[in-house]
Design an enzyme around this catalytic site. Structure first.
Site, PDB file in Angstrom:
ATOM      1  N   GLN A   1       0.838  -1.201   0.000  1.00  0.00           N
ATOM      2  CA  GLN A   1       0.000   0.000   0.000  1.00  0.00           C
ATOM      3  C   GLN A   1       0.873   1.250   0.000  1.00  0.00           C
ATOM      4  O   GLN A   1       1.606   1.498   0.955  1.00  0.00           O
ATOM      5  CB  GLN A   1      -0.908  -0.029   1.237  1.00  0.00           C
ATOM      6  CG  GLN A   1      -1.856   1.124   1.384  1.00  0.00           C
ATOM      7  CD  GLN A   1      -2.724   0.980   2.637  1.00  0.00           C
ATOM      8  OE1 GLN A   1      -2.290   0.393   3.642  1.00  0.00           O
ATOM      9  NE2 GLN A   1      -3.927   1.491   2.587  1.00  0.00           N
ATOM     10  N   GLY A   2       0.802   2.047  -1.070  1.00  0.00           N
ATOM     11  CA  GLY A   2       1.612   3.249  -1.177  1.00  0.00           C
ATOM     12  C   GLY A   2       0.831   4.490  -0.811  1.00  0.00           C
ATOM     13  O   GLY A   2       0.385   5.239  -1.694  1.00  0.00           O
ATOM     14  N   TYR A   3       0.675   4.724   0.485  1.00  0.00           N
ATOM     15  CA  TYR A   3      -0.061   5.887   0.974  1.00  0.00           C
ATOM     16  C   TYR A   3       0.878   6.896   1.637  1.00  0.00           C
ATOM     17  O   TYR A   3       1.112   7.973   1.138  1.00  0.00           O
ATOM     18  CB  TYR A   3      -1.137   5.460   1.982  1.00  0.00           C
ATOM     19  CG  TYR A   3      -2.430   4.960   1.398  1.00  0.00           C
ATOM     20  CD1 TYR A   3      -2.529   4.520   0.085  1.00  0.00           C
ATOM     21  CD2 TYR A   3      -3.584   4.898   2.178  1.00  0.00           C
ATOM     22  CE1 TYR A   3      -3.730   4.047  -0.436  1.00  0.00           C
ATOM     23  CE2 TYR A   3      -4.786   4.441   1.660  1.00  0.00           C
ATOM     24  CZ  TYR A   3      -4.854   4.016   0.355  1.00  0.00           C
ATOM     25  OH  TYR A   3      -6.043   3.554  -0.150  1.00  0.00           O
ATOM     26  N   SER A   4       1.413   6.552   2.798  1.00  0.00           N
ATOM     27  CA  SER A   4       2.172   7.497   3.624  1.00  0.00           C
ATOM     28  C   SER A   4       3.440   7.981   2.921  1.00  0.00           C
ATOM     29  O   SER A   4       4.067   7.255   2.149  1.00  0.00           O
ATOM     30  CB  SER A   4       2.560   6.859   4.960  1.00  0.00           C
ATOM     31  OG  SER A   4       1.419   6.572   5.727  1.00  0.00           O
TER      32      SER A   4
ATOM     33  N   SER B   1       4.363  -1.406   4.284  1.00  0.00           N
ATOM     34  CA  SER B   1       4.463  -2.767   4.833  1.00  0.00           C
ATOM     35  C   SER B   1       4.682  -3.787   3.721  1.00  0.00           C
ATOM     36  O   SER B   1       3.964  -3.796   2.717  1.00  0.00           O
ATOM     37  CB  SER B   1       3.194  -3.121   5.603  1.00  0.00           C
ATOM     38  OG  SER B   1       3.002  -2.249   6.690  1.00  0.00           O
TER      39      SER B   1
ATOM     40  N   GLU C   1     -10.000  -2.018   5.067  1.00  0.00           N
ATOM     41  CA  GLU C   1      -8.909  -2.431   5.952  1.00  0.00           C
ATOM     42  C   GLU C   1      -9.415  -2.714   7.360  1.00  0.00           C
ATOM     43  O   GLU C   1      -8.864  -3.552   8.069  1.00  0.00           O
ATOM     44  CB  GLU C   1      -7.837  -1.341   5.989  1.00  0.00           C
ATOM     45  CG  GLU C   1      -6.622  -1.683   6.824  1.00  0.00           C
ATOM     46  CD  GLU C   1      -5.574  -0.580   6.791  1.00  0.00           C
ATOM     47  OE1 GLU C   1      -4.406  -0.872   7.096  1.00  0.00           O
ATOM     48  OE2 GLU C   1      -5.931   0.561   6.473  1.00  0.00           O
TER      49      GLU C   1
ATOM     50  N   SER D   1      -2.468   7.497  12.418  1.00  0.00           N
ATOM     51  CA  SER D   1      -1.980   7.728  13.775  1.00  0.00           C
ATOM     52  C   SER D   1      -3.123   8.123  14.708  1.00  0.00           C
ATOM     53  O   SER D   1      -4.196   8.549  14.273  1.00  0.00           O
ATOM     54  CB  SER D   1      -0.914   8.832  13.772  1.00  0.00           C
ATOM     55  OG  SER D   1      -1.512  10.083  13.466  1.00  0.00           O
ATOM     56  N   ASN D   2      -2.862   7.990  16.007  1.00  0.00           N
ATOM     57  CA  ASN D   2      -3.883   8.375  16.988  1.00  0.00           C
ATOM     58  C   ASN D   2      -4.312   9.824  16.818  1.00  0.00           C
ATOM     59  O   ASN D   2      -5.497  10.154  16.964  1.00  0.00           O
ATOM     60  CB  ASN D   2      -3.335   8.159  18.408  1.00  0.00           C
ATOM     61  CG  ASN D   2      -3.509   6.730  18.875  1.00  0.00           C
ATOM     62  OD1 ASN D   2      -3.797   5.835  18.075  1.00  0.00           O
ATOM     63  ND2 ASN D   2      -3.323   6.499  20.166  1.00  0.00           N
ATOM     64  N   GLU D   3      -3.352  10.705  16.501  1.00  0.00           N
ATOM     65  CA  GLU D   3      -3.684  12.119  16.353  1.00  0.00           C
ATOM     66  C   GLU D   3      -4.663  12.333  15.205  1.00  0.00           C
ATOM     67  O   GLU D   3      -5.645  13.087  15.329  1.00  0.00           O
ATOM     68  CB  GLU D   3      -2.407  12.940  16.120  1.00  0.00           C
ATOM     69  CG  GLU D   3      -1.495  13.049  17.340  1.00  0.00           C
ATOM     70  CD  GLU D   3      -0.690  11.777  17.591  1.00  0.00           C
ATOM     71  OE1 GLU D   3      -0.052  11.690  18.653  1.00  0.00           O
ATOM     72  OE2 GLU D   3      -0.700  10.867  16.725  1.00  0.00           O
TER      73      GLU D   3
END
Length: 401
Positions: free
Chosen positions: A127-130, A174, A257, A380-382
């Protein structure tokens, strides 16, 4: 529960009991977050064995190679798989993320090309996101893709054999080092900002212009990677949805997901908690009232995780989870990180020493270190707090520069 679900559960349980044996018996409990390096070739062989027996992509429609399992049957499958302590899956991203996305948004040509190799575990996906400056803030991606159509018009790009040329960097990807393809969110409209002008591209990794660099984690392993695209190419037709619809498609993928597999994850969490409790009994840590209180809180949290997962599945039944899925994600990620901290406190001072040279970790140390990433990856949590505040509670949006 209906008889069809019970019959399906019994079938799954019986198949796993017969097949997680022999050459695959040693794979019980192998792999998983922070341990993806364990017996990778053997787990790949196991998953292809599952495919040959028709046990991959069970929730996909039959016309696309699945079993057409109902939502309840899919839940049963993931729970029984976890209860059997079967090895961690290697094809999760293709089966649980990209496959459902192509079924929902892909063309018939894309489905015919890409779905069968996912079912057969012949092509693996990442997965190419971040990105370095756009971790959980997906709308801030800078990776760009330009259409090289050979001088033809955009309306005939697929027929012309045109290609998207991709340049940029992705991070925390990942299993990229084990993958054949990557679905990439890239900016295809020059001058666009935020979620406008993004597209969702399917890019082969085995080509010039793609470099995968593993990232060494606290555990000493490298599940995550950096991926550099320097003029990498993919067919013009390998775009899911229309140009500029990447945000919509990417959000749907994130919804998939957080689908039914989360209940199997919860079974794994329960096994970890039970093991922590047994360790506390053996080494005397359970005599500490503060440890007992934290164990009780962990047990309560585990029940909340299951409740959140079941509530989220109502969204799955309606098509895809809504922003409420963020509630479940932030809760289980924080819970699992705290379980790692609890495990180390139960271990006591012995947990401060590596199990062996040069940097061999035991299960508790690996849990403690890798679970730190739970609150970062997959949003992330934020960012999850922002989603909950803005999309669930309807609070004013955060002021952005």
């Amino acid at each position: 529960m209906s008889s069809s679900v019970e019959e399906f559960r019994t079938e799954v349980r019986a198949w796993l009991r017969v097949n997680v044996t022999g050459e695959f018996a040693a794979l019980r409990g192998r792999g998983g977050p922070g341990r993806e390096h364990e017996a990778y070739p053997e787990r790949l062989a196991w998953e292809r064995h599952m495919a040959a027996a028709g046990w991959t992509c069970v929730g996909w429609p039959k016309e696309y190679g699945g079993r057409g399992a109902t939502l309840e049957q899919q839940v049963a499958f993931h729970e029984e798989y976890a209860l059997a302590d079967a090895p961690a899956r290697v094809n999760h991203i293709g089966e649980q993320l990209l496959g459902p996305t192509l079924i929902a948004f892909g063309t018939q040509e894309q489905r015919e090309r890409f779905l069968p190799p996912i079912v057969a575990v012949e092509e693996l996906w990442c997965q190419g996101y971040s990105e370095p400056d756009a971790g959980s803030d997906l709308a801030n991606v800078r990776t760009r893709a330009e259409l090289d159509d050979g001088g033809t018009s955009r309306s005939s790009e697929a027929e012309s054999g045109g290609e998207w040329v991709v340049t940029g960097q992705k991070i925390w990807t990942s299993l990229a080092h084990e993958s054949d393809w990557c679905f990439v969110v890239a900016r295809t409209a020059p001058g666009s900002t935020r979620h406008q002008g993004l597209s969702y591209l399917l890019v082969p990794l085995d080509q010039p212009g793609v470099e995968v660099r593993p990232i060494t984690q606290l555990t000493g392993t490298s599940e995550f990677n950096e991926v550099f695209f320097d003029g990498a190419r993919t067919r013009a037709s390998n775009i899911v949805g229309a140009p500029g619809e990447g945000w919509k498609v990417a959000m749907a993928t994130l919804g998939f997901e957080r689908g039914v597999s989360t209940l199997g994850q919860q079974v794994g969490f329960r096994r970890e908690l039970e093991a922590v409790i047994e360790l506390a009994k053996r080494n005397g840590a359970a005599a500490d009232p503060l440890i007992r209180d934290r164990i009780a809180q962990a047990w309560i949290g585990l029940e909340i995780i299951r409740g959140n997962a079941l509530r989220m599945l109502e969204g799955v039944a309606a098509g895809a989870p809504g922003p409420e899925a963020s509630i479940g994600k932030i809760f289980w990620a924080t819970w699992h990180r705290e379980l790692g901290e609890l495990a180390m406190d139960v271990c006591g001072t012995a947990g401060m020493l590596a199990a062996g040279e040069p940097y061999e970790l035991d299960d508790w140390q690996r849990l403690f270190l890798f679970s730190r990433s739970d609150t970062i990856y997959a949003g992330s949590n934020e960012i999850q707090r922002n989603i909950i505040a803005e999309r669930v509670l309807g609070l004013p949006k955060e002021v952005r520069p």
